[in-house]
Design an enzyme around this catalytic site. Sequence first.
Site, PDB file in Angstrom:
ATOM      1  N   ASN A   1      32.636  10.670  21.743  1.00 31.92           N
ATOM      2  CA  ASN A   1      32.424  11.646  22.811  1.00 31.92           C
ATOM      3  C   ASN A   1      30.965  12.090  22.722  1.00 31.92           C
ATOM      4  O   ASN A   1      30.602  12.832  21.824  1.00 31.92           O
ATOM      5  CB  ASN A   1      33.375  12.837  22.599  1.00 31.92           C
ATOM      6  CG  ASN A   1      33.098  13.983  23.565  1.00 31.92           C
ATOM      7  OD1 ASN A   1      32.316  13.831  24.507  1.00 31.92           O
ATOM      8  ND2 ASN A   1      33.726  15.126  23.329  1.00 31.92           N
TER       9      ASN A   1
ATOM     10  N   LYS B   1      29.387  14.014  24.576  1.00 37.54           N
ATOM     11  CA  LYS B   1      29.157  15.383  25.090  1.00 37.54           C
ATOM     12  C   LYS B   1      27.917  15.364  26.006  1.00 37.54           C
ATOM     13  O   LYS B   1      27.727  14.395  26.726  1.00 37.54           O
ATOM     14  CB  LYS B   1      29.040  16.357  23.920  1.00 37.54           C
ATOM     15  CG  LYS B   1      30.272  16.253  22.986  1.00 37.54           C
ATOM     16  CD  LYS B   1      30.363  17.332  21.973  1.00 37.54           C
ATOM     17  CE  LYS B   1      31.633  17.117  21.131  1.00 37.54           C
ATOM     18  NZ  LYS B   1      31.829  18.157  20.121  1.00 37.54           N
TER      19      LYS B   1
ATOM     20  N   HIS C   1      39.277  19.344  26.235  1.00 35.06           N
ATOM     21  CA  HIS C   1      38.463  19.516  25.021  1.00 35.06           C
ATOM     22  C   HIS C   1      38.259  21.013  24.772  1.00 35.06           C
ATOM     23  O   HIS C   1      38.127  21.788  25.712  1.00 35.06           O
ATOM     24  CB  HIS C   1      37.110  18.810  25.193  1.00 35.06           C
ATOM     25  CG  HIS C   1      36.358  18.698  23.902  1.00 35.06           C
ATOM     26  ND1 HIS C   1      35.668  19.755  23.357  1.00 35.06           N
ATOM     27  CD2 HIS C   1      36.244  17.676  23.029  1.00 35.06           C
ATOM     28  CE1 HIS C   1      35.146  19.365  22.202  1.00 35.06           C
ATOM     29  NE2 HIS C   1      35.480  18.110  21.975  1.00 35.06           N
TER      30      HIS C   1
ATOM     31  N   GLU D   1      35.787  22.635  23.943  1.00 30.27           N
ATOM     32  CA  GLU D   1      34.559  23.195  24.538  1.00 30.27           C
ATOM     33  C   GLU D   1      34.775  23.535  26.009  1.00 30.27           C
ATOM     34  O   GLU D   1      34.075  24.388  26.562  1.00 30.27           O
ATOM     35  CB  GLU D   1      33.398  22.202  24.343  1.00 30.27           C
ATOM     36  CG  GLU D   1      32.954  22.174  22.891  1.00 30.27           C
ATOM     37  CD  GLU D   1      32.326  20.867  22.436  1.00 30.27           C
ATOM     38  OE1 GLU D   1      31.950  20.042  23.285  1.00 30.27           O
ATOM     39  OE2 GLU D   1      32.236  20.672  21.200  1.00 30.27           O
TER      40      GLU D   1
ATOM     41  N   GLU E   1      41.995  18.254  17.372  1.00 32.97           N
ATOM     42  CA  GLU E   1      40.658  18.624  16.928  1.00 32.97           C
ATOM     43  C   GLU E   1      40.651  20.107  16.548  1.00 32.97           C
ATOM     44  O   GLU E   1      40.550  20.971  17.434  1.00 32.97           O
ATOM     45  CB  GLU E   1      39.635  18.407  18.048  1.00 32.97           C
ATOM     46  CG  GLU E   1      39.509  16.978  18.517  1.00 32.97           C
ATOM     47  CD  GLU E   1      38.171  16.708  19.208  1.00 32.97           C
ATOM     48  OE1 GLU E   1      37.415  15.897  18.691  1.00 32.97           O
ATOM     49  OE2 GLU E   1      37.887  17.344  20.236  1.00 32.97           O
TER      50      GLU E   1
ATOM     51  N   GLY F   1      31.669  19.878  14.875  1.00 31.98           N
ATOM     52  CA  GLY F   1      30.223  20.084  14.776  1.00 31.98           C
ATOM     53  C   GLY F   1      29.802  20.961  13.614  1.00 31.98           C
ATOM     54  O   GLY F   1      28.645  21.389  13.534  1.00 31.98           O
TER      55      GLY F   1
ATOM     56  N   SER G   1      34.022  16.548  12.935  1.00 32.05           N
ATOM     57  CA  SER G   1      33.113  16.141  11.848  1.00 32.05           C
ATOM     58  C   SER G   1      33.533  14.847  11.159  1.00 32.05           C
ATOM     59  O   SER G   1      33.361  14.702   9.952  1.00 32.05           O
ATOM     60  CB  SER G   1      32.948  17.277  10.823  1.00 32.05           C
ATOM     61  OG  SER G   1      32.345  18.402  11.432  1.00 32.05           O
TER      62      SER G   1
HETATM   63  P1  13P Z   1      31.924  16.358  15.968  1.00 31.56           P
HETATM   64  O1  13P Z   1      32.322  14.971  15.524  1.00 31.56           O
HETATM   65  O2  13P Z   1      30.476  16.476  16.295  1.00 31.56           O
HETATM   66  O3  13P Z   1      32.429  17.405  15.018  1.00 31.56           O
HETATM   67  O4  13P Z   1      32.678  16.610  17.366  1.00 31.56           O
HETATM   68  C1  13P Z   1      34.044  16.391  17.455  1.00 31.56           C
HETATM   69  C2  13P Z   1      34.445  16.479  18.876  1.00 31.56           C
HETATM   70  O5  13P Z   1      34.468  17.537  19.463  1.00 31.56           O
HETATM   71  C3  13P Z   1      34.793  15.217  19.574  1.00 31.56           C
HETATM   72  O6  13P Z   1      35.382  15.478  20.802  1.00 31.56           O
END
Ligand code: 13P
Length: 237
Positions: free
Chosen positions: A8, A10, A95, A97, A162, A168, A200
Site C-alpha cells: 500500500n 499510500k 483502512h 487512516e 492492521e 508506521g 510495520s
Molecule cells: P506500515 O507498513 O508502514 O506500518 O503501514 C501498514 C499499513 O497501513 C498498510 O496498509
Amino acid sequence: MRPLIAGNWKMHGDMSWVDKPGAFAELLPAAEREHLDVLICPPSLFIAPMAASCHEGNILLGAQNCHDAESGAHTGEVSAEMVKSAGADYVIVGHSERRAGGETNADVAAKAIAAAKQGVTPIICVGESLDIRKADEAEAVVSAQIKASVPEGLTDYVLAYEPIWAIGTGMTATAEDIKAMHAMIRDIVGPNVRILYGGSVKPANAKEILGTDNVNGALIGGASLEMESLAAIARAA
Ligand code: 13P
C-alpha cells in the site's frame, strides 16, 4: 492458501514510480514466485499507467479506496468502475487512516459491495487502537468491526488485520497476539478468505509473521515503497 503480499503506497511517489513494477519483476521474476500473489496499490492516478507493466510482470494492481456510489456529484472521488476500467482488480476499503477521517463500518461495507459489483476484490481492513488493546478489548472490537464491515453474503474478499498502533510505528504485534487474533478472525470469515497482517511488516520480521497460523499474507506500507524490501518480504512468503 496462496499467500498475498500487498503493498500500500499510500500518498507516496510521483509518475516516475510507474516503473517500479518492472524493477520488482527484475528483482524477483514471476517464475520464482509462482506460489504467491504480489499486489501493488498505488495512488489512483498511477493505476492506468502501471497496468501494462504489472500485467507483464505478473503483479496484481489495486486501488486504495473507492466510492460506494456508481457515479455522481462526488468531487475528487473514484468509483469502483473507474478502478476496474483503469486496470485494477483489488481495492483497499476501510483502512484505519480513512476510518480516522470518519469512515464508518457501514461506509466500508457499502464500498465493498460497490467493488464486488464491478468484479473488484475488496481488501477490508480492521484493527484496534492502542487504548482498546490495553483495555483488553481488541478481539471484541475487531470482531464487531468485521461483522459490520463485511457485507452479508460476500465471499470473494480479503480481510486485513492492521492494529492501528503498529502502523508506521516500527512496533508489531507479538507472534502470539497475531496468532490469537487471526484464529478469532478465521472463525468469523471461514476457511476460504485470505487474512493479511499489516503494521510495520519489514524484511526482518516478515518470515516470523508470515509463518504464523492463519496469516495468509501481509499488507505493507513503508516497506513496499522500495522494491528491494518488497521483494525481500515476498521471498519470505
Ligand atoms: P506500515 O507498513 O508502514 O506500518 O503501514 C501498514 C499499513 O497501513 C498498510 O496498509
